[in-house]
Design an enzyme around this catalytic site. Structure first.
Site, PDB file in Angstrom:
ATOM      1  N   GLY A 441       0.737  -1.330   0.032  1.00  0.00           N
ATOM      2  CA  GLY A 441       0.034  -0.093   0.105  1.00  0.00           C
ATOM      3  C   GLY A 441       1.051   1.191   0.037  1.00  0.00           C
ATOM      4  O   GLY A 441       2.016   1.405  -0.239  1.00  0.00           O
ATOM      5  N   CYS A 442       0.151   2.352   0.578  1.00  0.00           N
ATOM      6  CA  CYS A 442       0.679   3.668   0.285  1.00  0.00           C
ATOM      7  C   CYS A 442       1.955   4.042   1.049  1.00  0.00           C
ATOM      8  O   CYS A 442       2.741   4.909   0.812  1.00  0.00           O
ATOM      9  CB  CYS A 442      -0.712   4.652   0.678  1.00  0.00           C
ATOM     10  SG  CYS A 442      -1.816   4.747  -0.225  1.00  0.00           S
ATOM     11  N   ASN A 443       2.226   3.091   2.219  1.00  0.00           N
ATOM     12  CA  ASN A 443       3.497   3.507   2.885  1.00  0.00           C
ATOM     13  C   ASN A 443       4.436   2.675   2.527  1.00  0.00           C
ATOM     14  O   ASN A 443       5.805   2.438   3.316  1.00  0.00           O
ATOM     15  CB  ASN A 443       3.113   3.267   4.535  1.00  0.00           C
ATOM     16  CG  ASN A 443       2.775   2.003   4.819  1.00  0.00           C
ATOM     17  OD1 ASN A 443       2.598   1.144   4.190  1.00  0.00           O
ATOM     18  ND2 ASN A 443       2.093   2.111   6.193  1.00  0.00           N
ATOM     19  N   HIS A 574       2.220  11.855   3.295  1.00  0.00           N
ATOM     20  CA  HIS A 574       1.493  11.278   2.277  1.00  0.00           C
ATOM     21  C   HIS A 574       0.212  11.861   1.988  1.00  0.00           C
ATOM     22  O   HIS A 574      -0.560  11.799   3.127  1.00  0.00           O
ATOM     23  CB  HIS A 574       1.435   9.704   2.657  1.00  0.00           C
ATOM     24  CG  HIS A 574       0.429   9.151   1.636  1.00  0.00           C
ATOM     25  ND1 HIS A 574       0.486   9.129   0.324  1.00  0.00           N
ATOM     26  CD2 HIS A 574      -0.792   8.521   1.790  1.00  0.00           C
ATOM     27  CE1 HIS A 574      -0.304   8.274  -0.194  1.00  0.00           C
ATOM     28  NE2 HIS A 574      -1.217   7.873   0.608  1.00  0.00           N
ATOM     29  N   PHE A 638       0.729   6.406   4.995  1.00  0.00           N
ATOM     30  CA  PHE A 638      -0.230   5.176   5.937  1.00  0.00           C
ATOM     31  C   PHE A 638      -0.599   4.294   4.677  1.00  0.00           C
ATOM     32  O   PHE A 638      -0.940   4.370   3.839  1.00  0.00           O
ATOM     33  CB  PHE A 638      -1.311   6.321   6.306  1.00  0.00           C
ATOM     34  CG  PHE A 638      -0.824   7.646   6.667  1.00  0.00           C
ATOM     35  CD1 PHE A 638      -0.591   7.832   8.000  1.00  0.00           C
ATOM     36  CD2 PHE A 638      -1.046   8.904   5.978  1.00  0.00           C
ATOM     37  CE1 PHE A 638       0.080   9.145   8.527  1.00  0.00           C
ATOM     38  CE2 PHE A 638      -0.758   9.829   6.405  1.00  0.00           C
ATOM     39  CZ  PHE A 638      -0.081   9.979   7.920  1.00  0.00           C
TER      40      PHE A 638
END
Length: 652
Positions: A441-443, A574, A638
């Site tokens: 994911g995003c992190n 982010h 996150f």
């Protein structure tokens, strides 16, 4: 045949300790260190070349009174000359065959100068100025230059900064050398040698030494400040303080009693100076050789298709006839803070008849299946990754030195994967070490940088290429619940290529040192950010509770690891969504101006999953100014779970 004990004594091997500081200084400053060659260079210079030079000088001079390192020197033996020749020959052979030819050439020049200094045919030492300049150059600047050649395998580039350090080394010797001759005036005169120290006299020698050391300090100051390492210069002064104190004390004694300019006090001066300087440069070695990692480059890329948020909202809205849903789409889109996004899909501003990816009707049914989406990913992911990598300045020069490749993605998978494709496309070393961070994911970019940091801190020669590539829009689906309203209106496509290195480099205003990482998993957000594979694509879980979860936990997380908000001057957060960024600022009581790069990336690109935080960090680093040296940077992203990943960096 055993070597006579007097022969060994006349080599004055312990005297090499007094000549060690410049080698240690060179070791601390060398950009690259070939450790086995550095060790051999140390042994060759200090156990062969210097003792041979001492022995040859003693053989020629046949000193009867105190000489450097020996208060009562024995008469030279017949074997001393041949031993010095053998030691020089062995030194050159070791240097040539086990270190490098350039270093061997430097040794040959040094030995020639040393012999010219003492040889009865040339005897430079009998000329006060010529002898002094020979020693100052060859035991100062040239020794540093020669040491760098042995330690790194390369010639020292004569940049402005390196010219400063070479001058500093020569002035260091210029200050020390006359002082070592102050007790030898009568012996030198007996040998027909008039030294600079004799010409200057006792008081003049001390005054001259003081001026030379001031010039030495000036050039060291210019060197370290040019490298933006002024604190190192002031640390050196602390180590040099005992030398100054003893020097002043000894000068006071000699001023009142010329007999204090004797062998005993001179050797005491030598020992204090050598111990302090060697200790200082050993500390510099420890400081400079502690494994560190640096973020040396970040470059970004987006697909060719650029859409306004209004265009994408219209496309989504036209896929349904439900007026309530249309209204929800418009409301959510208006709150995203996004103006443009990018996609590898060219359908979003076309009429159905021109669609290439979606079904050619406004209801978009049947939707593309998972295999079609993965096919599109495979078609574009390598190309977009390459687009980011190719922007890295001097990449073709850097490429042979890349030791590790880490790829990051959560929007597509295939095998052989993105990592293998990039090795082939870029013609990287086929033995390169590869790893992938997938589906996190995003992190995930911060997790990848954490791995790169660990690699660099365990391998001083490492250069790690990190590539994050996400094609989020290929998972656009005709769904209208809260999860898909958010995901369809937030996500865009993008890629980042970053270089993490063990040695400082890069084109930013300051080197960017990676300090540390911290993680936290919020189990109470387990179902609020998640996704699963399905036949038609990813099944998304992305609820509106995510901002609350982050804002309520970020401050306790920082407190638990001892980080204070006031310690960070720059922020790269982010942009998971506008509300996430807003609530993050409120939770930490941050001025939103500090998050301007985050809002700008959200506005211009949307949320691209893993690359996004590095888009923000790139913007932060490009705005660095000279006055920001020493400032700290806080980065956070996150991901699913719900997980928070943070990274701390510093301008050095």
């Amino acid at each position: 045949m055993l070597i006579h004990g007097d022969t060994i004594r006349l080599l004055r091997i312990p005297f090499s300790f007094f000549l060690l500081p410049l080698f240690l200084f060179a070791y601390s400053q060398a950009e690259t260190v070939v450790h086995h060659q550095a060790l051999l260079s140390l042994l060759v210079i200090h156990l062969l070349v210097y003792p041979a030079s001492n022995g040859y000088n003693s053989y020629i001079d046949k000193d009867e009174e105190s000489v450097g390192g020996l208060e009562k020197p024995p008469l030279p033996t017949s074997e001393l000359f041949y031993l010095t020749v053998l030691m020089d020959l062995v030194a050159i052979l070791i240097a040539f065959f086990s270190i490098n030819a350039f270093f061997a050439g430097c040794l040959l020049l040094y030995i020639a100068a040393s012999r010219a200094y003492s040889s009865p045919l040339i005897r430079l030492k009998k000329y006060p100025i010529a002898g002094f300049l020979t020693v100052v150059f060859f035991q100062g600047a040239f020794t540093y230059y020669m040491s760098i050649a042995g330690i790194s395998g390369n010639a020292l580039e004569l940049t402005r900064e390196n010219c400063f350090v070479l001058l500093g080394c020569s002035f260091q010797i210029a200050g020390a050398y006359p002082l070592t001759q102050i007790y030898q005036h009568q012996q030198d005169l007996k040998d027909g040698v008039v030294t600079l120290s004799y010409k200057l006299g006792y008081i003049g020698t001390f005054a001259f030494t003081a001026v030379m050391f001031l010039l030495c300090n000036l050039f060291y100051y210019l060197y370290f400040t040019a490298l933006e390492l002024g604190m190192i210069f002031f640390m050196i002064q602390v180590f040099f303080a005992p030398i100054v104190i003893y020097f002043a004390t000894w000068f006071y004694k000699v001023k009142n009693d010329r007999s204090q300019a004797n062998f005993s006090n001179t050797m005491r001066m030598n020992w204090i100076a050598a111990i302090c300087m060697n200790s200082c440069f050993i500390v510099l070695i420890i400081i400079n050789r502690i494994p560190l990692s640096y973020l040396s480059a970040i470059e970004t890329a987006v697909p060719d298709h650029r859409y306004s948020q209004e265009t994408l909202t219209s496309f989504y809205s036209r896929s349904t006839n439900d007026l309530t849903v249309k209204r929800k789409i418009r409301i959510v889109a208006g709150k995203t803070g996004i103006e443009t996004r990018y996609s590898v899909i060219g359908d979003f501003n076309k009429e159905p008849a021109e669609f290439e990816f979606f079904n050619k009707t406004w209801d978009l049914l049947p939707e593309p299946g998972l295999s079609q989406r993965m096919q599109l990913y495979q078609q574009h992911a390598t190309r977009l990754s390459r687009k980011a990598i190719d922007k890295i300045r001097n990449f073709d020069t850097i490429k042979p030195n890349i030791t590790h490749l880490i790829t990051v993605t959560c929007t597509g998978l295939f095998a052989p994967g993105l990592d293998v494709e990039l090795v082939r496309e870029l013609d990287l070393n086929p033995s390169i070490q590869r790893s992938s961070v997938n589906f996190m994911g995003c992190n995930a970019a911060i997790i990848a940088l954490k791995n790169a940091d660990a690699i660099c801190k365990s391998n001083p020669e490492a250069t790690v290429l990190v590539v994050c590539t996400e094609l989020c829009t290929i998972h656009f689906q005709k769904q209208y619940n809260e999860d898909y309203l958010l995901s369809n209106l937030l996500f865009g496509d993008g890629a980042v290529a970053a270089l993490v290195t063990s040695q400082p480099s890069g084109d930013y205003a300051h080197q960017v040192e990676i300090e540390s990482f911290n993680s936290m998993i919020l189990h109470n957000g387990y179902a609020d950010m998640a996704w699963r594979l399905s036949e038609t694509g990813f099944i998304m879980n992305l609820t509106s509770y995510v901002p609350d979860l982050i804002s309520k936990n970020i401050k306790p997380m920082l407190q638990s690891i001892g980080l204070k908000v006031d310690n960070f001057q720059h922020w790269a957060v982010h942009p998971g969504g506008k509300r996430i960024v807003d609530d993050f600022a409120i939770a930490l009581e941050l001025d939103k101006c500090l998050l301007a790069p985050t809002y700008e990336v959200l506005r211009d690109y949307g949320n691209m999953s893993s690359p996004t935080v590095l888009f923000v960090l790139k913007s932060v680093l490009e705005k660095a100014r000279p006055e920001h040296q020493g400032d700290r940077i806080f980065a956070a992203a996150f991901g699913p779970g719900l997980s928070i990943e943070t990274m701390q960096l510093r301008y050095v």
